[in-house]
Structures are given as structure tokens and as C-alpha cells.
Design a protein around this motif. Structure first.
Motif, short mmCIF file in Angstrom:
data_model
loop_
_atom_site.label_atom_id
_atom_site.label_comp_id
_atom_site.label_asym_id
_atom_site.label_seq_id
_atom_site.Cartn_x
_atom_site.Cartn_y
_atom_site.Cartn_z
N LEU A 227 3.23 -16.21 -9.46
CA LEU A 227 2.07 -16.89 -8.89
C LEU A 227 1.41 -16.07 -7.78
CD1 LEU A 227 3.47 -20.54 -8.74
CD2 LEU A 227 1.69 -19.69 -10.28
N ALA A 228 2.22 -15.35 -7.01
CA ALA A 228 1.68 -14.59 -5.89
C ALA A 228 1.03 -13.28 -6.33
CB ALA A 228 2.79 -14.29 -4.88
N ALA A 229 1.63 -12.61 -7.33
CA ALA A 229 1.21 -11.24 -7.63
C ALA A 229 0.46 -11.08 -8.94
CB ALA A 229 2.43 -10.32 -7.64
N VAL A 230 0.78 -11.89 -9.95
CA VAL A 230 0.26 -11.65 -11.29
C VAL A 230 -0.79 -12.67 -11.72
CG1 VAL A 230 0.87 -11.42 -13.74
CG2 VAL A 230 2.38 -10.49 -11.98
N MET A 231 -0.52 -13.95 -11.50
CA MET A 231 -1.43 -14.98 -11.98
C MET A 231 -2.85 -14.89 -11.41
SD MET A 231 0.00 -16.56 -14.40
CE MET A 231 1.66 -16.44 -15.08
N ARG A 329 -2.65 -1.97 -14.57
CA ARG A 329 -1.48 -1.41 -13.90
C ARG A 329 -1.44 -2.04 -12.50
NH1 ARG A 329 -0.33 4.97 -13.49
NH2 ARG A 329 0.35 4.55 -15.63
N LEU A 330 -0.38 -2.78 -12.24
CA LEU A 330 -0.30 -3.56 -11.01
C LEU A 330 0.83 -3.05 -10.12
CD1 LEU A 330 -1.23 -6.11 -9.40
CD2 LEU A 330 0.52 -7.39 -10.68
N ARG A 331 0.52 -2.75 -8.88
CA ARG A 331 1.53 -2.37 -7.91
C ARG A 331 1.94 -3.61 -7.12
NH1 ARG A 331 0.18 2.57 -4.11
NH2 ARG A 331 0.49 3.59 -6.13
N VAL A 332 3.23 -3.86 -7.07
CA VAL A 332 3.76 -5.02 -6.36
C VAL A 332 4.67 -4.53 -5.23
CG1 VAL A 332 5.03 -7.20 -6.55
CG2 VAL A 332 3.71 -6.35 -8.50
N GLU A 333 4.40 -4.99 -4.02
CA GLU A 333 5.18 -4.59 -2.85
C GLU A 333 6.33 -5.56 -2.62
OE1 GLU A 333 4.37 -1.92 -1.12
OE2 GLU A 333 2.41 -1.48 -2.03
N ARG A 334 7.42 -5.05 -2.07
CA ARG A 334 8.54 -5.92 -1.74
C ARG A 334 8.12 -6.99 -0.75
NH1 ARG A 334 13.99 -3.46 0.72
NH2 ARG A 334 14.30 -2.76 -1.43
N ALA A 335 7.25 -6.65 0.19
CA ALA A 335 6.79 -7.63 1.18
C ALA A 335 6.12 -8.82 0.50
CB ALA A 335 5.83 -6.97 2.16
N THR A 336 5.38 -8.57 -0.59
CA THR A 336 4.75 -9.66 -1.34
C THR A 336 5.81 -10.59 -1.92
OG1 THR A 336 2.88 -8.24 -1.92
CG2 THR A 336 3.23 -10.20 -3.28
N PHE A 337 6.87 -10.00 -2.47
CA PHE A 337 7.96 -10.79 -3.03
C PHE A 337 8.67 -11.61 -1.95
CE2 PHE A 337 12.56 -10.67 -4.51
CZ PHE A 337 12.43 -11.80 -5.30
N ASP A 339 7.57 -12.63 0.95
CA ASP A 339 6.70 -13.72 1.41
C ASP A 339 6.65 -14.85 0.38
OD1 ASP A 339 6.16 -12.35 3.72
OD2 ASP A 339 4.20 -11.61 3.06
N ALA A 340 6.59 -14.48 -0.91
CA ALA A 340 6.45 -15.48 -1.97
C ALA A 340 7.67 -16.39 -2.06
CB ALA A 340 6.20 -14.79 -3.31
#
Length: 416
Positions: A227-231, A329-337, A339-340
Motif C-alpha cells: 500500500l505504501a510503495a506499489v499501489m 522499475r521501482l526503487r523501495v527504501e528500507r525507511a519506507t518499509f 514507516d509502513a
């Protein structure tokens, strides 16, 4: 050799343990591996049913059909008494779980070269949080499914206590141990006194100081990361031209393993056509509609799950979302995870604190934290639990096998 086996029917992976002198207790279930992913794929092209890794492979290779995963999450929910459509016919969810349990039993018997009529089934401390009646119904339902699959003598054991028995088989001194079992659907905890002088006792009730848990696990981490990074790439959080919010139900269904198939209904596709026409950002909604029409929700969930696993050891990961239209191509940061999933980590940490209070134990009295379960590798979660019992040493068990091995030990106690 033991009479009975122990079955860990997991949200993400399942194992079967059987105590045999001088041999590993976990039985090989698929291609020599002791885990069978809890996945069923109804392959319409070949009119066949696949299980485990073979099911995932068929799905990813593009065979037409229906993929079902996280089956255990249905227990204790209203969906359990419902059904889904497979190949144009209705399949009750109860029958679906029965097929998987029956397959698990058959593979274990083939590996063991004998039949099993007696079993100790693992169960979470709570199938359903704060609802004893629903929790009892979930256990009764699982017992009925196991009985229909061919088990006649059935006992249950809490999964973290089973993991404790596995850990106890390897220690040489007495310890006060916090078992942290972070699985795909639940996070379960037990506080026990373990040691060489206790392991032969048939009655271990006095050694169990407290048990607890919450209905939060790895699939929830997947959901909130998605929900935070992909949707948002598919329109989550966007609005209609009128200013009204796009309904979130499509995204929550696609981000939750056991409800992904709900996004594929004819009604959903028709509604998405209307949303594309009325959306303020129609390109995102067209991408969502294409994903649903392609029935690629499970593929997307697998990419998110892979990102979650990768972020346990890396500061960032890149997702090749080549089945989106257009590809991304999506870059996902650990900080995003982090926080989510902060709210989930808070809830799991609170469950550990409640356990200590219930047991009348101070954090400094805990000697060891034993981590098991496939989702116990999430760094933020480990750090939170370690901060609650800072003086305890950390031990990692077999993340996917400790429960099955412990259930096999308990099966000897219960059935001989």
C-alpha cells in the motif's frame, strides 16, 4: 519410531515432523525439501491441481488458472464458510483447505513409508484476537478438516510451545526463554522454563509461564509495504475528477494474500471501467484494470514479498515490475518499509510486554529470545523485541522448521 506425526500447517509454508532415531525429524515434502509452500494452483490449461513450488511455477509461467495462497488465514473468518469459483464451478473454502491438508498428509506418508492416523497439529495462540468463541470455532474447523483428510486421533499444540520443545532438545542448562514465533499470519509468544532436566516430563504445564500473541504476521507486512510503495502506481490515494477518493477496496484486496482473488470478479472489472472514465489520473486506473484483467495480483504480491525480504538486509531494493502496463522499475527504501509497518511493530511489541506482565517476569529475568517463523527476519521487529528484553541473548532457530520439529517431539509425548 514415533506412532504419530506433527503437522505445522502454516500461512506461508507447511512442514511435517516425525521422530525417528538418528534421523532428522522433518520429512521431505517437495523435491527433497522439508517445506511445502501453502499454495494451490488450479491449472485450467492442463486440468490439474498443483501444490507448493510447482503451483507457483505454473502460475508464473503463465498457465491459465486460479492461484490460492495463505489458506490458513481463512480460519476464524466469515470467508471460511464461503466458496470461490474455480473452473466455472463453486469450490467451498473448507474443501480447499481439506485438499491441501490431504496432500500434505499424503506426501508425508510417502516420505515416511507408512500411514499416519494420529497427529499433533500446530495452532497459533489466537486464530482470532479477543474472540474466544471464534477462536474455538477455528480450531474445531481445522480439526474437522484434518479428520476428513484421514487423521482419526488429533491433538493441538500452540506453535511457539512446539518451537520451545525443539529449542530445548539442544540446550545443556536451564533457561527462561521467550519464544518469538513470527509467522505469515500471526505473531505468537510463549515464556517457558526449559532445560535438560525438564524435557522428559509428560506434563509441562508448570513450565509454561504465559502464552500470547496477535493476529499480525508476514502477510500484514507485505500488505502495508504494498500500500505504501506499489499501489500508488495503480491509483491508490488518487481521486476522481469530482474530487471524491478512489475506493480503496480494490487496493486492499490486491495487497492482502487471501483476498487477491476477490479483485478478479466480473463486478470489479465493470466498476473499474467506470473509474477509468471518471478518474483524475486515468492512466493509473488503466494500469490497475490491466493488472486485474491479467489476473496478475499474485505476481505483484510476490514482488512485494521479495522486496520485504530484501529490505531485511539492504537499505534499498529495486523491483522490476515488468507485468505492469507500462512496465515500471521501482526503487523501495528500507525507511519506507519501516514507516509502513511501524503500527504493526508497535502492536507486536505490546503483545510481548503484556506477556511479561502476565507471567510476573521482569525483562531482566529472561535469559534467551528464540526467534522462529519466516517473518522473524524483519529487522525492525527483531530490534523492537530485543529492546524489550535487552539482556537476553538472541538465538535463531530453523525459521521454517522449528515448529514442525517441536510438534513431532510433542507427538511422542501425546501418542507414544
Amino acid at each position: 519410531m514415533a506412532i504419530a506425526c506433527g503437522v505445522d500447517f502454516g500461512t506461508s509454508n507447511s512442514t511435517v515432523g516425525w521422530v525417528r532415531p538418528g534421523q532428522p525429524s522433518l520429512l521431505p515434502l517437495e523435491d527433497g525439501k522439508t517445506t511445502l509452500p501453502s499454495v494451490v494452483f488450479f491449472n485450467a490449461d492442463e486440468d490439474a491441481v498443483r501444490y507448493g513450488r510447482a503451483a507457483l511455477l505454473d502460475y508464473l509461467e503463465g498457465y491459465d488458472g486460479r492461484l490460492m495462497r495463505s489458506l490458513k488465514s481463512l480460519l476464524g473468518t466469515p470467508l471460511m464458510e464461503g466458496q470461490t469459483e474455480v473452473g466455472g464451478r463453486a469450490l467451498p473454502f473448507r474443501q480447499l483447505l481439506g485438499q491441501f491438508i490431504g496432500e500434505l498428509k499424503g506426501r508425508a506418508e510417502t516420505a515416511a513409508g507408512r500411514e499416519f492416523s494420529s497427529v499433533v497439529l500446530g495452532r497459533p495462540v489466537y486464530f482470532v484476537d479477543e474472540d474466544p468463541d471464534a477462536d474455538r470455532l477455528a480450531e474445531d474447523t481445522l480439526a474437522g478438516i484434518a479428520r476428513a483428510a484421514g487423521f482419526s486421533d488429533i491433538a493441538f499444540q500452540y506453535e511457539p510451545i512446539a518451537a520451545a520443545f525443539d529449542y530445548e532438545s539442544r540446550i545443556e542448562r536451564e533457561e527462561l526463554v521467550l519464544i518469538a514465533d513470527i509467522g505469515g499470519g500471526t505473531s505468537d509468544f510463549s515464556l517457558l522454563r526449559l532445560g535438560p532436566g525438564r524435557r522428559e516430563r509428560l506434563d509441562r504445564r508448570d513450565d509454561i509461564l504465559a502464552t500470547g500473541g496477535v493476529h499480525l504476521g508476514g502477510t500484514d507486512f507485505d500488505k502495508y509495504l504494498s500500500l505504501a510503495a506499489v499501489m500508488p502506481l495503480l491509483g491508490y490515494g488518487s481521486s476522481l475528477a469530482s474530487g471524491a477518493a478512489i475506493p480503496s477496496s480494490y487496493y486492499f484486496n490486491l495487497a492482502t494474500w487471501h483476498t487477491i482473488n476477490l479483485a478478479y470478479t466480473r463486478k470489479s472489472v465493470v466498476q473499474l471501467d467506470d473509474l477509468v472514465r471518471d478518474a483524475a489520473e486515468p492512466a493509473k486506473l488503466r494500469r490497475l484494470r490491466a493488472l486485474v484483467e491479467d489476473r496478475a495480483g499474485h505476481w505483484l504480491a510476490m514482488q512485494v514479498e521479495g522486496a520485504k525480504i530484501g529490505l531485511s538486509g539492504a537499505e534499498q531494493v529495486e523491483l522490476e515490475l515488468d507485468r505492469l502496463s507500462p512496465p515500471e522499475r521501482l526503487r523501495v527504501e528500507r525507511a519506507t518499509f519501516v514507516d509502513a509497518v511501524e503500527g504493526l511493530v508497535d502492536g507486536i511489541g505490546a503483545a510481548v510486554r503484556r506477556l511479561l506482565v502476565e507471567a510476573g517476569v521482569t525483562p531482566g529475568q529472561v535469559d534467551t529470545v528464540f526467534f522462529t517463523g519466516g517473518s522473524s527476519g524483519v529487522g525492525a521487529l527483531r530490534e523492537r523485541i530485543a529492546a524489550i528484553v535487552p539482556d537476553a541473548r538472541r538465538v535463531e532457530g530453523d525459521l521454517f522448521g522449528s515448529i514442525g520439529a517441536g510438534l513431532a517431539i510433542d507427538a511422542v509425548r501425546k501418542f507414544g
